[in-house]
Design an enzyme around this catalytic site. Structure first.
Site, mmCIF file in Angstrom:
data_model
loop_
_atom_site.group_PDB
_atom_site.id
_atom_site.type_symbol
_atom_site.label_atom_id
_atom_site.label_comp_id
_atom_site.label_asym_id
_atom_site.label_seq_id
_atom_site.Cartn_x
_atom_site.Cartn_y
_atom_site.Cartn_z
ATOM 1 N N GLY A 11 94.890 42.955 87.877
ATOM 2 C CA GLY A 11 94.432 44.322 88.272
ATOM 3 C C GLY A 11 95.660 45.166 88.411
ATOM 4 O O GLY A 11 96.969 44.945 87.955
ATOM 5 N N ASP A 37 90.086 31.502 91.019
ATOM 6 C CA ASP A 37 89.012 32.136 91.698
ATOM 7 C C ASP A 37 89.376 31.844 93.338
ATOM 8 O O ASP A 37 89.023 31.017 93.602
ATOM 9 C CB ASP A 37 87.750 31.817 91.412
ATOM 10 C CG ASP A 37 86.468 32.495 92.079
ATOM 11 O OD1 ASP A 37 86.866 33.248 93.070
ATOM 12 O OD2 ASP A 37 85.343 32.340 91.557
ATOM 13 N N ILE A 38 89.640 32.997 93.858
ATOM 14 C CA ILE A 38 90.215 32.759 95.326
ATOM 15 C C ILE A 38 89.168 32.558 96.428
ATOM 16 O O ILE A 38 89.290 31.978 97.187
ATOM 17 C CB ILE A 38 90.903 34.014 95.961
ATOM 18 C CG1 ILE A 38 90.001 35.201 95.972
ATOM 19 C CG2 ILE A 38 92.183 34.272 94.952
ATOM 20 C CD1 ILE A 38 90.685 36.430 96.770
ATOM 21 N N THR A 102 93.126 48.477 103.049
ATOM 22 C CA THR A 102 92.857 49.861 102.492
ATOM 23 C C THR A 102 92.435 50.920 103.891
ATOM 24 O O THR A 102 92.397 50.466 104.915
ATOM 25 C CB THR A 102 91.483 49.780 101.889
ATOM 26 O OG1 THR A 102 91.003 51.216 101.433
ATOM 27 C CG2 THR A 102 90.296 49.040 102.723
ATOM 28 N N ASP A 103 93.007 52.132 103.435
ATOM 29 C CA ASP A 103 92.403 53.285 104.325
ATOM 30 C C ASP A 103 91.080 53.104 104.754
ATOM 31 O O ASP A 103 90.732 54.000 105.787
ATOM 32 C CB ASP A 103 92.862 54.729 103.753
ATOM 33 C CG ASP A 103 92.288 54.919 102.357
ATOM 34 O OD1 ASP A 103 92.004 53.691 101.602
ATOM 35 O OD2 ASP A 103 92.087 55.959 101.662
ATOM 36 N N TYR A 126 82.640 48.006 101.660
ATOM 37 C CA TYR A 126 83.909 47.934 101.139
ATOM 38 C C TYR A 126 84.966 47.690 102.241
ATOM 39 O O TYR A 126 85.473 46.646 102.407
ATOM 40 C CB TYR A 126 84.306 48.935 100.097
ATOM 41 C CG TYR A 126 85.804 48.876 99.776
ATOM 42 C CD1 TYR A 126 86.277 47.589 98.904
ATOM 43 C CD2 TYR A 126 86.772 49.838 99.937
ATOM 44 C CE1 TYR A 126 87.772 47.457 98.556
ATOM 45 C CE2 TYR A 126 87.995 49.443 99.729
ATOM 46 C CZ TYR A 126 88.450 48.709 98.794
ATOM 47 O OH TYR A 126 89.739 48.463 98.424
ATOM 48 N N LYS A 130 86.759 44.373 103.653
ATOM 49 C CA LYS A 130 88.420 44.241 103.754
ATOM 50 C C LYS A 130 88.917 44.360 105.019
ATOM 51 O O LYS A 130 89.996 43.548 105.388
ATOM 52 C CB LYS A 130 88.970 45.685 103.104
ATOM 53 C CG LYS A 130 88.647 45.780 101.685
ATOM 54 C CD LYS A 130 89.450 44.831 100.611
ATOM 55 C CE LYS A 130 90.761 45.206 100.812
ATOM 56 N NZ LYS A 130 91.569 44.076 99.699
ATOM 57 N N TRP A 150 93.728 55.028 97.466
ATOM 58 C CA TRP A 150 93.988 55.885 96.339
ATOM 59 C C TRP A 150 94.684 55.459 95.100
ATOM 60 O O TRP A 150 95.849 56.142 94.605
ATOM 61 C CB TRP A 150 93.977 57.496 96.498
ATOM 62 C CG TRP A 150 92.919 57.926 97.510
ATOM 63 C CD1 TRP A 150 92.257 57.301 98.741
ATOM 64 C CD2 TRP A 150 92.948 59.356 97.571
ATOM 65 N NE1 TRP A 150 91.467 58.342 98.977
ATOM 66 C CE2 TRP A 150 91.721 59.424 98.505
ATOM 67 C CE3 TRP A 150 93.124 60.528 97.030
ATOM 68 C CZ2 TRP A 150 91.324 60.829 99.042
ATOM 69 C CZ3 TRP A 150 92.533 61.905 97.081
ATOM 70 C CH2 TRP A 150 91.714 61.903 98.195
HETATM 71 N N1 LIG Z 1 92.162 50.727 93.775
HETATM 72 C C1 LIG Z 1 92.389 51.340 94.979
HETATM 73 O O1 LIG Z 1 92.310 52.735 94.883
HETATM 74 C C2 LIG Z 1 92.910 50.681 96.387
HETATM 75 C C3 LIG Z 1 93.059 51.391 97.492
HETATM 76 C C4 LIG Z 1 93.277 51.018 98.581
HETATM 77 C C5 LIG Z 1 93.592 49.374 98.605
HETATM 78 N N2 LIG Z 1 93.113 48.759 97.709
HETATM 79 C C6 LIG Z 1 93.503 47.450 97.576
HETATM 80 O O2 LIG Z 1 94.520 47.086 96.519
HETATM 81 C C7 LIG Z 1 94.467 45.842 96.339
HETATM 82 C C8 LIG Z 1 94.518 45.948 94.840
HETATM 83 O O3 LIG Z 1 93.850 47.078 94.003
HETATM 84 P P1 LIG Z 1 93.553 47.040 92.442
HETATM 85 O O4 LIG Z 1 93.418 48.492 92.432
HETATM 86 O O5 LIG Z 1 94.819 46.548 92.015
HETATM 87 O O6 LIG Z 1 92.412 46.216 92.254
HETATM 88 P P2 LIG Z 1 91.762 45.908 90.625
HETATM 89 O O7 LIG Z 1 92.631 46.687 89.597
HETATM 90 O O8 LIG Z 1 90.284 46.097 90.847
HETATM 91 O O9 LIG Z 1 92.283 44.458 90.594
HETATM 92 C C9 LIG Z 1 91.791 43.143 91.367
HETATM 93 C C10 LIG Z 1 91.858 42.174 90.351
HETATM 94 O O10 LIG Z 1 91.281 41.034 91.333
HETATM 95 C C11 LIG Z 1 90.602 40.213 90.347
HETATM 96 N N3 LIG Z 1 89.333 39.460 91.147
HETATM 97 C C12 LIG Z 1 88.160 40.108 91.542
HETATM 98 N N4 LIG Z 1 87.479 38.984 92.220
HETATM 99 C C13 LIG Z 1 88.387 37.913 92.076
HETATM 100 C C14 LIG Z 1 88.348 36.255 92.611
HETATM 101 N N5 LIG Z 1 87.401 36.004 93.163
HETATM 102 N N6 LIG Z 1 89.307 35.838 92.468
HETATM 103 C C15 LIG Z 1 90.451 36.163 91.971
HETATM 104 N N7 LIG Z 1 90.689 37.552 91.373
HETATM 105 C C16 LIG Z 1 89.416 38.213 91.224
HETATM 106 C C17 LIG Z 1 89.802 41.212 89.349
HETATM 107 O O11 LIG Z 1 89.445 40.769 88.333
HETATM 108 P P3 LIG Z 1 87.997 41.341 87.570
HETATM 109 O O12 LIG Z 1 88.505 42.816 87.205
HETATM 110 O O13 LIG Z 1 87.437 40.684 86.359
HETATM 111 O O14 LIG Z 1 86.816 41.459 88.818
HETATM 112 C C18 LIG Z 1 90.936 42.198 89.310
HETATM 113 O O15 LIG Z 1 91.691 41.805 88.039
HETATM 114 C C19 LIG Z 1 92.969 45.210 96.574
HETATM 115 O O16 LIG Z 1 93.307 44.492 97.681
HETATM 116 C C20 LIG Z 1 92.301 46.488 96.880
HETATM 117 O O17 LIG Z 1 91.206 46.411 97.894
HETATM 118 C C21 LIG Z 1 92.965 49.441 96.252
#
Ligand SMILES: NC(=O)c1ccc[n+]([C@@H]2O[C@H](COP(=O)([O-])OP(=O)(O)OC[C@H]3O[C@@H](n4cnc5c(N)ncnc54)[C@H](OP(=O)(O)O)[C@@H]3O)[C@@H](O)[C@H]2O)c1
Length: 283
Positions: A11, A37-38, A102-103, A126, A130, A150
């Site tokens: 990710g 897979d967590i 997350t916010d 969501y 979280k 974001w």
């Molecule tokens: N993106 C945002 O704007 C945002 C904002 C606030 C907080 N966050 C938090 O920040 C963290 C990182 O976000 P990110 O944007 O880097 O997320 P991301 O790009 O969506 O990456 C998440 C990764 O987790 C993988 N995943 C999904 N289900 C899984 C499972 N069961 N076991 C293992 N891996 C799994 C996904 O694989 P697949 O792609 O194959 O599903 C993806 O590679 C997350 O906790 C998110 O909630 C994100």
């Protein structure tokens, strides 16, 4: 030195963490869903027992905010229950668990930046899942919850890429929501902050976002300006956008605690966006 284990390593944040840890010479093991897979409790236990990490940073999540509304049970398994598996494994092996949150755990009401001890009240699935993840993380004797917002990072599917795709497709006019305010955050800057927080022994909840705040419309306007293309960015309301998931109107996170822990805050989001777009052009 016991290695750093990064879950969800493909990710946006996972990739950034692997890169930053690599530059710092930290031995790191990354796994994404195909190799860990967590939600598979026994696989998590076995992998953590064999890797024996000093720190686990959980970047794995179901991050599709609208899809979470339709598939909340699945989202809860990944964003909530699975964090409990990681927490238990971390406890067994004496590792620190860093859970990224997350916010969207906040309601979005008011106009003061959200502090770590403000009561969460998520509006949608969501945020609810979280928030459960934050609660599950607390099962680990040593845990740190880093709330961010974001996020945009290389290789990710994010808002910046969505706008740039439309700009590059030659769209002359974009309609973008102007009544949600938050803190755009570069995955690389967040990865640096997470590793610094770990190094300094931070525990509990910490808000970590780039400095400043804007609306999605403000962010889109800055992307368009940096891209140097004559695209009209038209403000619309959340109601006009008609997305399935409710989103907080005011999601600005207070980073006072981060500042005290690190002796610095993260750079302004405008600077982070400029660096992201430069790196994107160079690659
Ligand atoms: N993106 C945002 O704007 C945002 C904002 C606030 C907080 N966050 C938090 O920040 C963290 C990182 O976000 P990110 O944007 O880097 O997320 P991301 O790009 O969506 O990456 C998440 C990764 O987790 C993988 N995943 C999904 N289900 C899984 C499972 N069961 N076991 C293992 N891996 C799994 C996904 O694989 P697949 O792609 O194959 O599903 C993806 O590679 C997350 O906790 C998110 O909630 C994100």
């Amino acid at each position: 030195m016991r290695p750093l284990l990064v879950t969800g390593s493909r990710g946006q944040l996972g990739r950034a963490l692997l890169a930053v840890a690599g530059r710092r010479g930290i031995p790191t093991v990354g796994h994404d869903v195909d190799t860990l897979d967590i939600t598979d409790r026994s696989a998590v236990g076995a992998l953590v027992a064999s890797v024996k990490p000093g720190v686990i940073v959980n970047c794995a999540a179901f991050t599709a905010v609208d899809a979470c509304e339709e598939r909340e049970a699945e989202a809860l398994r990944i964003n909530g229950e699975a964090v409990g598996h990681l927490a238990d494994a971390a406890g067994t092996t004496g590792a620190l668990l860093v859970q990224v949150s997350t916010d969207y755990v906040f309601s979005g009401e008011g106009s003061r930046p959200w502090r770590e001890d403000d009561p969460p009240a998520p509006l949608g699935a969501y945020g609810r899942t979280k928030l459960e993840g934050e609660r599950q993380a607390a099962r680990a004797p040593e845990h740190l919850v880093v709330r961010t917002a974001w996020l945009f990072g290389q290789g990710g599917s994010n808002f910046v890429e969505a706008i740039l795709r439309q700009v590059e497709a030659g769209r002359p006019r974009l309609e973008v929501v102007a009544d949600q305010t938050g803190c755009p955050t570069l995955a690389d800057d967040l990865a640096e902050a997470i590793l610094d927080l770990v190094e300094r022994g931070a525990r509990g909840i910490v808000h970590a976002v780039n400095a400043g705040h804007t609306t999605w419309h403000g962010l889109a306007s800055e992307i368009v300006r940096l891209a140097g293309t004559p695209v009209e960015v038209v403000p619309i309301t959340t109601a006009e956008a008609g997305r399935p998931a409710p989103r907080p109107a005011w999601a600005v996170l207070d980073t006072t605690r981060l500042g005290k822990l690190l002796g610095r805050r993260l750079p302004p989001w405008t600077d982070a966006l400029a660096r992201y777009m430069e790196a994107r052009c160079a690659s």
